[in-house]
Design a protein around this motif. Structure first.
Motif, PDB file in Angstrom:
ATOM      1  N   UNK A  14       0.668  -1.592   0.099  1.00  0.00           N
ATOM      2  CA  UNK A  14      -0.359  -0.186  -0.366  1.00  0.00           C
ATOM      3  C   UNK A  14       0.799   0.936  -0.101  1.00  0.00           C
ATOM      4  N   UNK A  15       2.106   1.451   0.189  1.00  0.00           N
ATOM      5  CA  UNK A  15       2.791   2.755   1.133  1.00  0.00           C
ATOM      6  C   UNK A  15       3.229   2.739  -0.319  1.00  0.00           C
ATOM      7  N   UNK A  16       3.541   1.286  -1.287  1.00  0.00           N
ATOM      8  CA  UNK A  16       4.191   1.689  -2.453  1.00  0.00           C
ATOM      9  C   UNK A  16       2.719   2.322  -3.937  1.00  0.00           C
ATOM     10  N   UNK A  17       1.935   1.682  -3.365  1.00  0.00           N
ATOM     11  CA  UNK A  17       0.816   2.670  -4.808  1.00  0.00           C
ATOM     12  C   UNK A  17       0.187   3.562  -3.906  1.00  0.00           C
ATOM     13  N   UNK A  18       0.562   4.670  -2.589  1.00  0.00           N
ATOM     14  CA  UNK A  18       0.427   5.717  -2.237  1.00  0.00           C
ATOM     15  C   UNK A  18       1.295   6.427  -2.720  1.00  0.00           C
ATOM     16  N   UNK A  19       3.040   6.493  -3.462  1.00  0.00           N
ATOM     17  CA  UNK A  19       3.960   7.539  -3.377  1.00  0.00           C
ATOM     18  C   UNK A  19       3.013   7.325  -4.649  1.00  0.00           C
ATOM     19  N   UNK A  20       2.628   8.812  -5.248  1.00  0.00           N
ATOM     20  CA  UNK A  20       2.486   9.150  -6.265  1.00  0.00           C
ATOM     21  C   UNK A  20       3.290  11.024  -6.145  1.00  0.00           C
ATOM     22  N   UNK A  21       3.736  11.021  -7.706  1.00  0.00           N
ATOM     23  CA  UNK A  21       4.176  12.089  -7.880  1.00  0.00           C
ATOM     24  C   UNK A  21       2.764  13.274  -8.473  1.00  0.00           C
ATOM     25  N   UNK A  22       2.872  14.323  -9.189  1.00  0.00           N
ATOM     26  CA  UNK A  22       2.210  15.421  -9.735  1.00  0.00           C
ATOM     27  C   UNK A  22       1.428  14.632 -10.360  1.00  0.00           C
ATOM     28  N   UNK A  23      -0.255  15.091 -10.114  1.00  0.00           N
ATOM     29  CA  UNK A  23      -1.137  13.826 -10.623  1.00  0.00           C
ATOM     30  C   UNK A  23      -1.929  14.798 -11.839  1.00  0.00           C
ATOM     31  N   UNK A  26      -6.569  12.864 -15.158  1.00  0.00           N
ATOM     32  CA  UNK A  26      -6.512  11.548 -14.999  1.00  0.00           C
ATOM     33  C   UNK A  26      -5.789  10.518 -14.823  1.00  0.00           C
ATOM     34  N   UNK A  27      -5.470  10.714 -13.636  1.00  0.00           N
ATOM     35  CA  UNK A  27      -4.149   9.613 -13.208  1.00  0.00           C
ATOM     36  C   UNK A  27      -2.871  10.155 -12.985  1.00  0.00           C
ATOM     37  N   UNK A  28      -2.270   9.584 -12.040  1.00  0.00           N
ATOM     38  CA  UNK A  28      -0.660  10.001 -11.619  1.00  0.00           C
ATOM     39  C   UNK A  28      -0.169  10.191 -12.891  1.00  0.00           C
ATOM     40  N   UNK A  29       0.861  11.269 -12.719  1.00  0.00           N
ATOM     41  CA  UNK A  29       2.072  11.687 -13.231  1.00  0.00           C
ATOM     42  C   UNK A  29       2.774  10.894 -12.970  1.00  0.00           C
ATOM     43  N   UNK A  30       3.548  10.077 -14.644  1.00  0.00           N
ATOM     44  CA  UNK A  30       4.694   9.201 -15.011  1.00  0.00           C
ATOM     45  C   UNK A  30       6.080  10.065 -15.115  1.00  0.00           C
ATOM     46  N   UNK A  31       6.311   9.150 -13.882  1.00  0.00           N
ATOM     47  CA  UNK A  31       8.497   9.894 -14.408  1.00  0.00           C
ATOM     48  C   UNK A  31       9.298   9.546 -15.529  1.00  0.00           C
ATOM     49  N   UNK A  32       9.285  10.727 -16.593  1.00  0.00           N
ATOM     50  CA  UNK A  32       9.762  10.892 -17.559  1.00  0.00           C
ATOM     51  C   UNK A  32      10.819  11.796 -18.479  1.00  0.00           C
ATOM     52  N   UNK A 189       8.236   2.330  -7.217  1.00  0.00           N
ATOM     53  CA  UNK A 189       6.977   3.313  -7.336  1.00  0.00           C
ATOM     54  C   UNK A 189       7.928   4.527  -7.143  1.00  0.00           C
ATOM     55  N   UNK A 190       8.064   5.006  -5.621  1.00  0.00           N
ATOM     56  CA  UNK A 190       7.904   6.107  -5.665  1.00  0.00           C
ATOM     57  C   UNK A 190       9.229   6.448  -5.533  1.00  0.00           C
ATOM     58  N   UNK A 232       2.776   0.060  -9.760  1.00  0.00           N
ATOM     59  CA  UNK A 232       3.678   0.998 -10.679  1.00  0.00           C
ATOM     60  C   UNK A 232       2.806   2.582 -11.080  1.00  0.00           C
ATOM     61  N   UNK A 233       2.160   2.822 -10.166  1.00  0.00           N
ATOM     62  CA  UNK A 233       0.874   4.200 -10.969  1.00  0.00           C
ATOM     63  C   UNK A 233       2.594   5.712 -11.042  1.00  0.00           C
ATOM     64  N   UNK A 234       3.962   5.733 -11.302  1.00  0.00           N
ATOM     65  CA  UNK A 234       3.855   6.793 -11.285  1.00  0.00           C
ATOM     66  C   UNK A 234       4.900   6.698 -12.124  1.00  0.00           C
ATOM     67  N   UNK A 235       5.427   5.061 -13.370  1.00  0.00           N
ATOM     68  CA  UNK A 235       6.406   4.305 -13.122  1.00  0.00           C
ATOM     69  C   UNK A 235       6.273   4.225 -14.516  1.00  0.00           C
ATOM     70  N   UNK A 236       7.202   4.067 -15.616  1.00  0.00           N
ATOM     71  CA  UNK A 236       7.299   3.175 -17.227  1.00  0.00           C
ATOM     72  C   UNK A 236       7.181   1.741 -16.662  1.00  0.00           C
ATOM     73  N   UNK A 237       5.857   0.985 -17.683  1.00  0.00           N
ATOM     74  CA  UNK A 237       6.040   0.040 -17.769  1.00  0.00           C
ATOM     75  C   UNK A 237       5.864  -0.511 -18.925  1.00  0.00           C
ATOM     76  N   UNK A 238       7.231  -1.123 -19.442  1.00  0.00           N
ATOM     77  CA  UNK A 238       7.212  -1.465 -21.034  1.00  0.00           C
ATOM     78  C   UNK A 238       7.114  -3.099 -20.938  1.00  0.00           C
ATOM     79  N   UNK A 239       6.452  -3.404 -22.205  1.00  0.00           N
ATOM     80  CA  UNK A 239       6.617  -5.124 -21.982  1.00  0.00           C
ATOM     81  C   UNK A 239       7.231  -4.992 -23.938  1.00  0.00           C
ATOM     82  N   UNK A 240       7.712  -6.141 -23.743  1.00  0.00           N
ATOM     83  CA  UNK A 240       9.020  -6.576 -24.958  1.00  0.00           C
ATOM     84  C   UNK A 240       8.038  -7.557 -26.170  1.00  0.00           C
ATOM     85  N   UNK A 241       7.625  -6.125 -26.570  1.00  0.00           N
ATOM     86  CA  UNK A 241       5.629  -7.576 -27.126  1.00  0.00           C
ATOM     87  C   UNK A 241       6.525  -7.302 -29.142  1.00  0.00           C
ATOM     88  N   UNK A 242       7.348  -8.846 -29.591  1.00  0.00           N
ATOM     89  CA  UNK A 242       7.598  -8.680 -30.305  1.00  0.00           C
ATOM     90  C   UNK A 242       7.235  -9.790 -31.890  1.00  0.00           C
TER      91      UNK A 242
END
Length: 387
Positions: A14-23, A26-32, A189-190, A232-242
């Motif tokens: 829960x602590x990880x899921x609540x760690x959020x940046x600017x939102x 539409x939802x929390x901002x993703x580190x970019x 995530x945080x 990972x509400x604030x983190x890029x999630x990638x799948x290598x979908x080839x």
């Protein structure tokens, strides 16, 4: 117990899921933090010390043209027993990243693999099995299902037999991988220096038995991705979908990624000279074809909407594969494909030293001269946090 080794609790999650940046609304901002990243030419096993990455991290810390580092971790390196996670190596590598206080700060991408490649098709995995997958998963057939090697469980041969892969099409196996990803999200995530979590290439997971079915695998991967973005509400999630069994399912997964703010990636990025050809089709992998709206994929052009965070592996740099498409490709040729066709925001270059072609200084000279051009926040993201 060592720092980084723990049994995850609901409170920690829960602590990880609540760690959020600017939102945004539409939802929390993703580190970019777009740019060129260095990626290892090796994989962490359970016994791999963090010191093994020291030379690479020094290169990252002292290279203005690099935005960060991607570390590669087998599942078994991070889960030492059922629900017992050891993230001490990641923590130690994070501590080495940014030594010397480079500006801007360098970022980490964590790749987690539930598959591992072997030299020959259907090779007996021997001890390699538990280098890749945790022992509890491979010794409980009642829970995780049969395997092709007697006395083992939870896996099958994939990638035309050249990989051993966790049977994530089985919900019980997928549940365990999701639990690991949730534990990683709770911990990282945080952390502003953790840019992304990256997941196994789909081609290596296309199995040749064990109840594998393309449609079942698609639904289980979608379940995994939904759980990972939640963790990972604030983190890029990638799948290598080839290549996911067939073009239709590969395209369906790309479109799911686009509507669930998951980035498209892959292990291999060929040169633009290869992508310019019409046979094989432009972009070469089914996932890349979908992103660019290539005819017959069932996809609209998604560039600018979907994030593209792409790896460049050893075969296309060295020419050990893809000779028919023109490999080895120059780094600039590969860069032109990633930018001109895919509009990639993050390019992850394999660190090659002592090889006959495209040693790191050759790659470094190119990336220092050619910045990533497509740095805008993807329109499928709720918002981006560039701090």
């Amino acid at each position: 117990m060592r720092a980084g080794r723990f049994i995850v609790s609901l409170g920690l999650l829960a602590a990880g899921l609540l760690a959020a940046g600017p939102a945004s609304a539409a939802g929390p901002a993703i580190k970019w933090h777009p740019g060129h990243y260095l990626t290892s030419d090796w994989w962490h096993a359970a016994s791999t010390p963090a010191s093994m990455a020291s030379s690479e991290l020094h290169v990252v810390n002292t290279s203005p043209g690099l935005r960060g580092w991607k570390g590669n971790y087998y599942w078994a390196a991070l889960e030492t027993g059922k629900g017992v996670y050891d993230f001490s190596t990641i923590d130690a590598e994070l501590a080495q990243l940014n030594q010397g206080n480079p500006a801007p700060r360098k970022k980490l991408v964590i790749e987690v693999s539930s598959s591992g490649f072997q030299r020959s098709s259907h090779q007996d995995p021997g001890g390699f099995l538990n280098t890749v997958l945790p022992a509890y998963l491979t010794t409980d057939a009642a829970t995780y299902g049969a395997a092709p090697k007697a006395g083992t469980s939870g896996w099958w041969y994939g990638g035309s037999g050249f990989s051993i892969t966790a049977a994530v099409w089985r919900p019980a196996v997928n549940d365990r991988l999701i639990a690991l990803l949730q534990a990683l999200g709770a911990r990282y995530n945080g952390n502003p220096d953790v840019e992304g979590i990256e997941l196994t290439e789909t081609a290596s997971q296309v199995a040749d038995g064990g109840g594998y079915n393309d449609n079942t695998q698609l639904s289980q991967l979608e379940r995994m991705l939904a759980a990972t973005t939640a963790a990972f509400p604030n983190t890029n999630v990638t799948i290598q979908n080839n290549f996911l069994g067939n073009q239709a399912n590969t395209s369906a997964l790309v479109q799911f990624e686009n509507t669930h703010r998951v980035a498209e990636g892959g292990p291999d990025l060929l040169g633009k000279t290869a992508a310019d050809k019409t046979s094989p089709p432009k972009e070469l992998t089914w996932g890349q074809q979908c992103v660019t709206g290539y005819p017959g994929t069932g996809c609209a052009n998604l560039t600018g909407s979907i994030a593209v965070i792409h790896n460049i592996d050893e075969p296309e740099l060295l020419g050990t594969q893809f000779q028919g498409a023109g490999a080895p490709f120059t780094p600039l040729d590969i860069y032109n494909n990633g930018e001109d066709y895919l509009h990639a925001s993050h390019l992850e270059w394999t660190y090659l030293i002592g090889r006959p072609t495209n040693n790191w200084p050759t790659v470094a000279a190119m990336i220092n001269a050619h910045l990533i051009r497509y740095t805008a926040c993807p329109t499928s993201y709720p918002a981006c946090d560039t701090r």
